[in-house]
Scaffold this motif. Sequence first.
Motif, PDB file in Angstrom:
ATOM      1  N   LEU A  22      63.451 -43.395 110.577  1.00 23.32           N
ATOM      2  CA  LEU A  22      63.841 -41.787 110.127  1.00 23.32           C
ATOM      3  C   LEU A  22      62.839 -41.839 109.162  1.00 23.32           C
ATOM      4  O   LEU A  22      62.485 -40.884 108.288  1.00 23.32           O
ATOM      5  N   THR A  23      61.902 -42.815 108.408  1.00 27.09           N
ATOM      6  CA  THR A  23      61.548 -43.307 107.163  1.00 27.09           C
ATOM      7  C   THR A  23      60.224 -41.882 107.515  1.00 27.09           C
ATOM      8  O   THR A  23      59.952 -40.449 107.058  1.00 27.09           O
ATOM      9  N   HIS A  24      60.282 -41.749 108.527  1.00 27.96           N
ATOM     10  CA  HIS A  24      58.375 -40.983 109.035  1.00 27.96           C
ATOM     11  C   HIS A  24      59.197 -39.828 109.562  1.00 27.96           C
ATOM     12  O   HIS A  24      58.376 -39.155 109.173  1.00 27.96           O
ATOM     13  N   VAL A  25      60.493 -39.358 110.451  1.00 30.44           N
ATOM     14  CA  VAL A  25      61.031 -38.374 110.287  1.00 30.44           C
ATOM     15  C   VAL A  25      60.999 -37.558 108.725  1.00 30.44           C
ATOM     16  O   VAL A  25      61.219 -36.135 108.771  1.00 30.44           O
ATOM     17  N   ARG A  26      61.811 -38.059 107.936  1.00 31.28           N
ATOM     18  CA  ARG A  26      62.124 -38.204 106.960  1.00 31.28           C
ATOM     19  C   ARG A  26      60.827 -37.005 105.661  1.00 31.28           C
ATOM     20  O   ARG A  26      61.478 -35.866 105.241  1.00 31.28           O
ATOM     21  N   GLN A  27      59.886 -37.731 106.154  1.00 28.31           N
ATOM     22  CA  GLN A  27      58.678 -37.976 105.429  1.00 28.31           C
ATOM     23  C   GLN A  27      57.694 -36.296 106.220  1.00 28.31           C
ATOM     24  O   GLN A  27      57.514 -35.429 105.493  1.00 28.31           O
ATOM     25  N   LEU A  28      57.779 -36.557 107.658  1.00 33.80           N
ATOM     26  CA  LEU A  28      57.392 -35.378 107.831  1.00 33.80           C
ATOM     27  C   LEU A  28      58.250 -33.891 108.012  1.00 33.80           C
ATOM     28  O   LEU A  28      57.714 -33.164 108.263  1.00 33.80           O
ATOM     29  N   SER A  29      59.081 -34.314 107.963  1.00 31.26           N
ATOM     30  CA  SER A  29      59.773 -33.066 108.095  1.00 31.26           C
ATOM     31  C   SER A  29      59.874 -32.136 106.654  1.00 31.26           C
ATOM     32  O   SER A  29      60.300 -31.159 106.388  1.00 31.26           O
ATOM     33  N   LYS A  30      59.950 -33.267 105.421  1.00 30.15           N
ATOM     34  CA  LYS A  30      59.650 -32.269 103.980  1.00 30.15           C
ATOM     35  C   LYS A  30      58.290 -32.046 104.152  1.00 30.15           C
ATOM     36  O   LYS A  30      58.385 -30.923 103.562  1.00 30.15           O
ATOM     37  N   HIS A  31      57.547 -32.623 104.779  1.00 27.83           N
ATOM     38  CA  HIS A  31      55.537 -31.659 104.548  1.00 27.83           C
ATOM     39  C   HIS A  31      56.126 -30.233 105.469  1.00 27.83           C
ATOM     40  O   HIS A  31      55.124 -29.098 104.909  1.00 27.83           O
ATOM     41  N   LEU A  32      56.647 -30.429 106.730  1.00 28.98           N
ATOM     42  CA  LEU A  32      57.109 -29.361 107.565  1.00 28.98           C
ATOM     43  C   LEU A  32      57.562 -28.518 106.970  1.00 28.98           C
ATOM     44  O   LEU A  32      57.442 -26.806 106.650  1.00 28.98           O
ATOM     45  N   LEU A  33      59.022 -28.208 106.134  1.00 30.92           N
ATOM     46  CA  LEU A  33      59.299 -27.363 105.378  1.00 30.92           C
ATOM     47  C   LEU A  33      58.426 -26.730 104.294  1.00 30.92           C
ATOM     48  O   LEU A  33      58.548 -25.735 104.221  1.00 30.92           O
ATOM     49  N   LEU A  34      57.682 -27.816 103.617  1.00 34.98           N
ATOM     50  CA  LEU A  34      57.540 -27.012 102.501  1.00 34.98           C
ATOM     51  C   LEU A  34      55.681 -26.290 103.378  1.00 34.98           C
ATOM     52  O   LEU A  34      55.839 -25.234 102.586  1.00 34.98           O
ATOM     53  N   LEU A  35      55.785 -26.360 104.384  1.00 33.56           N
ATOM     54  CA  LEU A  35      54.071 -25.917 105.149  1.00 33.56           C
ATOM     55  C   LEU A  35      55.128 -24.662 105.004  1.00 33.56           C
ATOM     56  O   LEU A  35      54.814 -22.965 104.818  1.00 33.56           O
ATOM     57  N   ILE A  36      56.249 -24.482 105.770  1.00 30.59           N
ATOM     58  CA  ILE A  36      56.874 -23.194 106.305  1.00 30.59           C
ATOM     59  C   ILE A  36      57.549 -22.718 105.326  1.00 30.59           C
ATOM     60  O   ILE A  36      57.088 -21.682 105.011  1.00 30.59           O
ATOM     61  N   SER A  37      57.752 -22.489 104.129  1.00 28.18           N
ATOM     62  CA  SER A  37      58.053 -22.071 102.885  1.00 28.18           C
ATOM     63  C   SER A  37      56.903 -21.252 102.161  1.00 28.18           C
ATOM     64  O   SER A  37      56.704 -20.041 101.622  1.00 28.18           O
ATOM     65  N   MET A  38      55.807 -22.414 102.116  1.00 24.14           N
ATOM     66  CA  MET A  38      54.489 -21.786 101.635  1.00 24.14           C
ATOM     67  C   MET A  38      54.309 -21.077 101.975  1.00 24.14           C
ATOM     68  O   MET A  38      53.676 -19.974 101.490  1.00 24.14           O
ATOM     69  N   THR A  39      53.903 -20.415 103.423  1.00 29.11           N
ATOM     70  CA  THR A  39      53.337 -19.851 104.218  1.00 29.11           C
ATOM     71  C   THR A  39      53.540 -18.580 104.678  1.00 29.11           C
ATOM     72  O   THR A  39      53.501 -17.595 105.651  1.00 29.11           O
ATOM     73  N   HIS A  40      55.151 -18.575 104.556  1.00 26.69           N
ATOM     74  CA  HIS A  40      56.743 -18.084 105.109  1.00 26.69           C
ATOM     75  C   HIS A  40      55.845 -17.881 106.814  1.00 26.69           C
ATOM     76  O   HIS A  40      55.728 -16.260 107.054  1.00 26.69           O
ATOM     77  N   LEU A  41      55.889 -18.790 107.386  1.00 31.95           N
ATOM     78  CA  LEU A  41      55.372 -19.143 109.420  1.00 31.95           C
ATOM     79  C   LEU A  41      55.797 -17.414 109.420  1.00 31.95           C
ATOM     80  O   LEU A  41      57.175 -17.855 109.356  1.00 31.95           O
ATOM     81  N   THR A  42      55.642 -16.994 110.378  1.00 28.98           N
ATOM     82  CA  THR A  42      56.032 -16.158 111.456  1.00 28.98           C
ATOM     83  C   THR A  42      55.780 -17.014 113.008  1.00 28.98           C
ATOM     84  O   THR A  42      54.147 -17.335 112.956  1.00 28.98           O
ATOM     85  N   LEU A  43      56.130 -16.801 113.814  1.00 30.18           N
ATOM     86  CA  LEU A  43      56.343 -17.900 114.827  1.00 30.18           C
ATOM     87  C   LEU A  43      56.547 -16.746 116.020  1.00 30.18           C
ATOM     88  O   LEU A  43      57.574 -16.587 116.279  1.00 30.18           O
TER      89      LEU A  43
END
Length: 1929
Positions: A1836-1857
């Motif tokens: 769960l440590t690595h899950v939480r860290q990865l999700s933290k960075h993913l959310l940051l990335l998505i919010s910064m880049t306003h990602l569209t899929l």
Amino acid sequence: MVLKKKKEIQVDAFLLDQQQLEKLQMFSKAGEQNLASLLLHCAELSDGIQQIQCIKQIIPLVKKMDQNSACDPMVKACLDVLGETYFSLGAKNPLKKVLASSLKGLPEQFMTLAVQSFVCCLREELKTTDVYLYRKVLDNLTSCMEDFSLGRATIKNLFEEVLQFLQKSLLDIQEENRQNHGNRIVQTQLMHDLLIAIKVSMMLVQKLQENIQGSLWKHHESFVWQSMCSLLKSSTNFLTDATLLQTVQTTSGLAVILFTKAMYEPVEELPALVSDLLLGSMKQAGVPAWFVSNCGALCTEELPDSVLLFLCHGALAMLEWKNGSMGENGEKLLLDIASVLLSLSSELKESSMATSLSRILAIWTNSALAALVSGSPDLKIKLNGNSDIIGKLLEYIYTHWEHPLDAVRHQTKLIFKNLLQIHRTTVTGSNEKSDPFFARLIKRLLSLEWHVKGKYASLGCLVECVGTENILQLDRTIPVQILDVMNDQSLAPYASDLLETMFTNHKAHFTLSIQESTWIDRWHDIWVSPLLVILCEGNHDQTTYIIDYYLPKLLKCSPDSLSYMIKILQASADANLGSHSTRGALGALMACLRTARAHGHLELSTIMSNGLVSTECIKQGLVHQHNQVCIDALGLLCETHRSTEIVSMEEMELIQFFLMYNLNSQSPSVRQQIGALLRKLFCRLQESSQVLYKLEQNKTKQELLENSTKRHPLGILQQYKDFMSSVCDRLFEVLFPGSSHPTRFSALSILGSIAEIFSAPKGQAQVFQLDQEIDSARVRTLIQCFASTFEEIKVLAFGLLMKLRDVAFNLQDSENLDLLFQAAVDLSTSTKPYDCVTASYLLNFLVHHKGLQHISLGKWLEHNPQIDENISISTVEKNTLAVIKLLLVNVEEEIFQAKKSLLQAAASFPMYGRVHCITGALQQLPFNNLTLIAEWKEMVARLILMSYKLSAVVSPVVQSSSPEGLIPMDSDSESSGRLQMILHEIQPQDTNDYFMQAKILKEHCKVESEKLADHRSMENICTEMRGKERQTCDVTAQMVLVCCWRSMKEVSLLLGTLCKLLPSQATSEHSDGLITVEQVKNIGDYFKHHLLQSRHRGAFELAYAGFVQLTEMLSRCNSESLCKMPEQWLSCVLKEIKSCDPSSTLCATRRSAGIPFYIQALLASEPKKSKTDLLKMTMKELISLAAPLNESSSVIPQVHALNILRALFRDTRLGENIMPYVADGIQAAILGFMSPVWAVRNSSTLLFSALITRIFGVKRGKDENSKKNRMTGREFFSRFPSLYPFLLKQLEVVTNTLNSEAEELKIHPSLFLLLLILGRLYPSPMDGTYSALSMAPFVPFIIRCGHSPVYRSREMSGRALVPFVMVNEVPQTVLSLLEGLPDSTSPCIRQNNIHGTLLQVFHLLQSYLESKQLVSSDFQQGLGDIITCIGTKLWLAKRTNPCLVTRAACLDVLVMLSTHLGKFQKQGMQLFGFWEEMNRVISDSELVSSIPYSSAVPGLIQYLQSITKLVISVLLVTAGPDIQDSSSPVAKKIAKPSLSIVHLLHCEFHEVRLLALEAILLWLKQRNSKQIAEGGGVLCLLIDLEGTLLTMALKEKNLQCFCKVLEILYNMDLRNVLPKTECSVNMNPNELLTWSLNIVDTSNSTEVQSIALKFASKLLIHLLQNHQQISEEVLKKWVQLIVYFCGDEQQTEMLLAAAEVLKSVTSFLLINEKLILGLSDTLAMWKCVVLLLQNEDLVVRDAAAEVIQVAQSEKKSSEGTEFALRIVNAPMALDLAFGILCEQLQRWGEIRAGVLILLEWLLGDSNLKEDSETSATEEDDYLFDKGEANFWAEELTHVRQLSKHLLLLISMTHLTLPDQRELNRLSRIALGQAQFVGHLLRELPPTPEFSKTTEFTRLAIQNERISVCLKILNLLKSDDTCKNENLDK
């Protein structure tokens, strides 16, 4: 900052009796304060401290009275009352002292009255006749004589009565002691009373001398004289009575001399009388008759050693040594005492006596110093440093300065210090610094090795005499040498003390002699600069100890040096950040700042504001790879000099940052340090908050506050509160499912500290309370911690819940508690051993709940209404009684079933869990205040009975001769036959035929459980509780055994716990104790039976644990019958061992099984301070059995005795008391080694090994020959004098068998042991002319041992000879050994003798060349002689010598000389001769021609290796510039060697090739790390090897050589290697790459795979960087191999190789601006980094973190950021890795594809359905197998860290899929998994965290993974839908 507890002072108030009160009331007047009313008021107070205040008012009041009031009856009455009160108060009561000091100020006119009152009271006291009340009278006499004039006057008036009382008390106490023989507790009390009585009588004679002195009493009829004679006689009796305590004897020695001195006339002759007494030369004629009649026992010729010692002490302490008042006789006596003491030092070996002796010698040196001041010139000569006495004292010091007893070592240092003073006093006037005595001492001390602890203290004393500068002139490197020693913790304190003495003295010397301030730079160069170098680059231990021991002392001596240190470290901190093994400048800076702040040399706020250290810098420290740097950075924040310093915002933020990444530390010491430091911070927070509250209340002090801090108190308090709250959030957050043991341990222990520190005392405002942070989820989390398999987690969670229990119970509903109780009861009968521990903690937690009876227990037990209604009974007691009753009912039923079938019990209801829970419940009961005594008594009786029954069922298994295997795992006839035998022996209580069947018993179990159901009545508890029994049970021998030995263990611990319930005042009659004396005796018999008969180690070791509890209780108990039990048991068992009765059931195999444990427990419980009579008696018996005088006696007692002795010598609790028996033990072991019986030899070996450890200490290092666990010969033989003749005699016997000229082999068995001991001794430069124990007689014998026919013995004799030859005698000895070697023409050549001699020469030379005398001219001369002499024996190294083993030995000597000469010598002409000879030896060797032998010839391989080493050594020398550039013809000849390195590489023997390859690799590494100068000799040896090595790589068959070849190629420059591939091996670079990848694929050696992968990767990157084409297929294969290498189950070596490869490709592939490998491959490699960062092995994680270091460093240099975290620990690296990866996705423009891959990482790739099925079967398969589990990684440590960075990335880049298909696919998978997990969770039983822990944890983790993933998917979708809607609009 030290946390101190405030000590409360207790003062007991006094009370007056009715009569006294009436007397005072008569005189007290209402409303007017007079003396009587003041006393009345005082008596009414109940508090002692208030009474003290009241008493202090008495004297001022008396002083106000007028002159005439002395006649006032009131004053008389009051003084009477005061006198009675004074004598009634206890000696330690502060009131007594206050009263005495008040009465000192009594005006003159009242004195006589007061004396009368006191005399009256004391007279009453002296009439006491009860021996046990004497102590109070003696205490009163003491306090009267101690600085209390009124008391002394009283005693003067009653002088004769007091004398008479003392005389009577001594006789009475002695008589009482005799009558109580054997009752230890009473005897000890009487001894102390006796001691006080002797001291009081001495005080009386000393303090009231004038009463005695007057010559009136000296006529022999006077009463005083008679009393004095009686006192003298008693003292003499005590002095010579060895049964008394040693302190009593010592004090009696003082008394005898004191009383004699008072009575003897003329006084001038007293010294002569004492001299005669000590020397045993007393002539009856000249001695007064009274002395002979009273001290007759002392007038004999042979006084016991101890009496002599105490008399010496008496003479030194009681006679007047100053100002020469005793004249010549006195000086003679002084010297006589010294010689007596020194002769005693070789006799008295018992620890207490040795300690006394050293103390008395120290007193002697003080007396000698006093006597010298006014002594005669003759005395000065006799006490000069060069005199005989001082010489012998120095001998004593050198022998004892490493004594195992602290006290002896300390006294030795004092003696040395005083000796130096004595010498200085005798040579006053001459120049001390150049005094030859001091010069000789310094030279000797410096020539000692640094591991000798005595060296440090002695040098320290010398520094004080001659100054540091003088010592540094002899050797400037001393400070560095001492700092180097500090990586050994045992030496660090000594080393730092010496350094402190030296630098303090040096600084003082500079400040006195040099006026300018320039000296500080010189001082820094010597003392600070080397320290900084070591702090940056030294190893972990060394730096730690230097920071702990040395740094604080340095800063204390020179606080100004701090700025110098910071300046230097600051300059290089950014460049030198350190690594996982070194601190670097940053780490050194943190350590210095931490130490300085903790000792108050600087404030953190000032260095932060001055910019000396930035927040970033501290942050880097807090997450540094090196554990200790993290701790120092944390220490810098937490440790302050003032405990109330306000905690700043920066500090709080940094602490929160620290807690993010450091809780998961695998090192227990790091966790402990983190806990301790945070505890200090919380204490500071708490204390500073109290200060802030006070400031807030006193608003008037507002101005002060404005100066001290700009923040408002309430604001700061709010920050504190928020900070503590966020800390708790973080700590509870990390207790998630699947968190690792280290994380939980850290979090729970820190929470425990918080709960403890912030617990609110009544009426005090508290800044923070943990209770308020607790909610029901957190309580549940804590309760779930009980399910951890680590007991320490359970302990911490339980402790925390106990502190929060009120809140915890309020937050849990009754249904939940009922489920927990149900779970606990189920777990208590689980077949998994750790489950019952969980059950115990759960029950111990639940018994604190008030409603437990109604919620849970009601179902199981019928109510007892009167217990329920009784409110006075505590909840815990009620509940515990009920829980124990419930468990007991169950276990009784289970025992009944187990009698029918033990196998059924082992498989379904092993009973030990229940018993464990009962013991646990009992241990937390407050036994001193129980209410339900009757119920508990009945319960204890039932428990004891149950224990016996259970033991009867299971003990046959653990007492059988083969407890480990009771059920055959296969059904072959042989094992079933063996089984029949075992069964016949056990006759187990179950009668079924299970034992005959195969392993799986399914059918039987069905039938059996049906039968069981019939047996039980239906309403029985057990069936209800067990629910539906599994119908199959699979029983293995292991399960049966575990069930039995654990049951035995739990029974033992339960009985041990029950024994503690016996009250210490127990009598055999009925008492209110819960357990009776009779029951305790029975329990003792039970333990005896099992310890002496169990054969299973687990069973008897744990029975021992219970038995120890019993024996400790017996030793404290005052019931005489119980006290004597251990003695009776001991004599019984010794008698049984001695009798060797064939019917005895004692176990003679398995190292005597439980017998040594039994005896150990009995002896260890003997009080430490006693005379240890039991130990003495037992050791005497055992040693006589272990070394029997006649051969015919039986063997078994001898084996038992040897095994028991081994256990006793290993037992640390017996401490120094066992040392006197070591010598006898060694003799028994060596003699036992010669026994014809194997069992005796085996036990002797074990005993010998234990003794070696006991004598030389536990071996800490790997080095067999390190000097750590060794001792000088003198110290060894002076501590064990009887071994000197014994070992000599044995050696003589051994060597006589060796030297017989007969041809047959005679091998003496004890040769090996003798050489083992002798090899542990070494000579010391301090060895003087102490001829009695000279080491010389051993030398010829050891040399002869070298002729032994046994190879290992010859080797040992080579090693053992070294210690016996002093360094300066080595050349002489070596020459004589070499001359003893035969010439090639000798008629009789014995190769064994030659081999032994050569080995001795080898070891002697080795020690000689390593010694420190390399510079002296004698050394050069000696070496030259040796070289010349060896030249004459060179035939031994050539073909003339047919024996290859001796040829190899001779070559080894040559290799050593060659290597040494090559390193150290400027080449003189004679050495050219030596090298020429070496070349001849080489060209004569088989290496040059061909090797005519096969490898089976003995010694061939050894010979080849030796000759190869010689070739390499000579090659290195001849390639050197000295020979290459020389113009002499000889040199030119030498410069062309007969063999090249290539020749060696082509040799057919792989041993030769391997040595050559190792040499090449070493030279390469030296070249690569620039250790050798360009163009140096070695470089020409490396030219043109590439082709040869490539050819070798393809042809080499030997694995080791192949590995080395690959490693060499990996270390070479590929630009030189690749051009050679075409011509050498016909491959182009791409083919070479394919070849190396194939090797990785096909090899089955991890070593080869690892190095091949590293080589292939280096090659691949080289090709890519040079833009060469590599096929897609090869690249894919390479990536796959890296992924394969990173699997969790791979070996460490492969994981490290993968990490190294990943690090080498980081900048080119992982963080390059261009995607070189394609996204999926690059991400696969990043995933490898993530995996490695979560590996369980710290080394692997550190290696993987270096990838992040490379990435961060590049980022820093490219972006030019001020500070980037680079050297980080794995948790931080993991966080950074995800961050870097997300940044890279943006740089590569691959965000869309990347995010999808990362989402798949988040979901995890596990197949849930399969997992759940396998785990269900796995969990119950094995009892102990844990399988491959990673105990560090936290999903769960690595899950939480990865999700933290993913959310940051998505919010910064306003990602569209736009690719909805992929999104929907992932959503479907996630939702499907979510449903499945939900379904599985619902299917789990109630409280799954206890019953199905692993499954529950796995599902909880998966649940969180899925929900996080779904959350991100929804974000991406919602973004999409919004965008689409916008488009539609």
